[in-house]
Design an enzyme around this catalytic site. Structure first.
Site: not given
Length: 169
Positions: A28-30
């Site tokens: 996932g990408y923060l």
């Protein structure tokens, strides 16, 4: 500074080597900023490889925090750090979008390592192969299962696929 130099290609599924086992990736990408993306990745051990063409490097579950700079050509700054798996799951819960899921296969071909990603979920149907190079000019032999090069098409970056999945193009 660490630099990633990578070329990316679509894969002809019907021409792929058979009998491969891979590792499952959940990432996932923060942050999705233009100048920098921050990724959390969990790599799950899913078994032994059975093909001679495939790397035998199968290990226990691992997690990483990765910061990637803005891409210029096929290069960009990349910094990656091991983190505890439990903390990675916690960080994935902070991501604004659902994580990407894929299985990665490692194939050696003519002295180079290829990473083949078979996407699942909202990116199902997409298969991409990547090769990391020492320089942008480095020569390599293309495996017969490669299709069109998409290195310059930003839609195929994992960060972009996280925002705009392949199945809705």
């Amino acid at each position: 500074m660490a630099v990633e130099i990578e070329r990316k290609f679509l894969v002809q599924k019907d021409k792929l080597p058979q009998g491969m086992a891979g590792k499952r990736y959940v990432q996932g990408y923060l942050s999705h900023e233009k100048h920098c993306v921050v990724r959390v990745r969990i790599v799950e051990d899913v078994g032994k490889n059975v093909s001679e063409d495939v790397s035998e490097d199968v290990s226990k579950n691992k997690a990483f925090l990765t910061i990637k700079g803005k891409q210029v050509g096929i290069s960009r700054a990349e910094f990656e750090y091991s983190i505890p798996v439990e903390e990675a799951w916690g960080l994935l819960n902070l991501a604004p979008q659902k994580p990407i899921e894929k299985t990665r296969y490692i194939v050696q071909h003519q002295g180079h390592q290829w990473e083949i990603d078979v996407f699942e979920g909202v990116n199902e149907g997409l298969i991409v192969a990547e090769i990391e190079l020492e320089s942008e000019e480095e020569a390599f032999k293309k495996p017969h299962w490669l299709g069109k090069e998409v290195s310059d098409d930003s839609r195929y970056s994992n960060a972009a696929l996280n925002l705009t999945p392949y199945t809705i193009w």
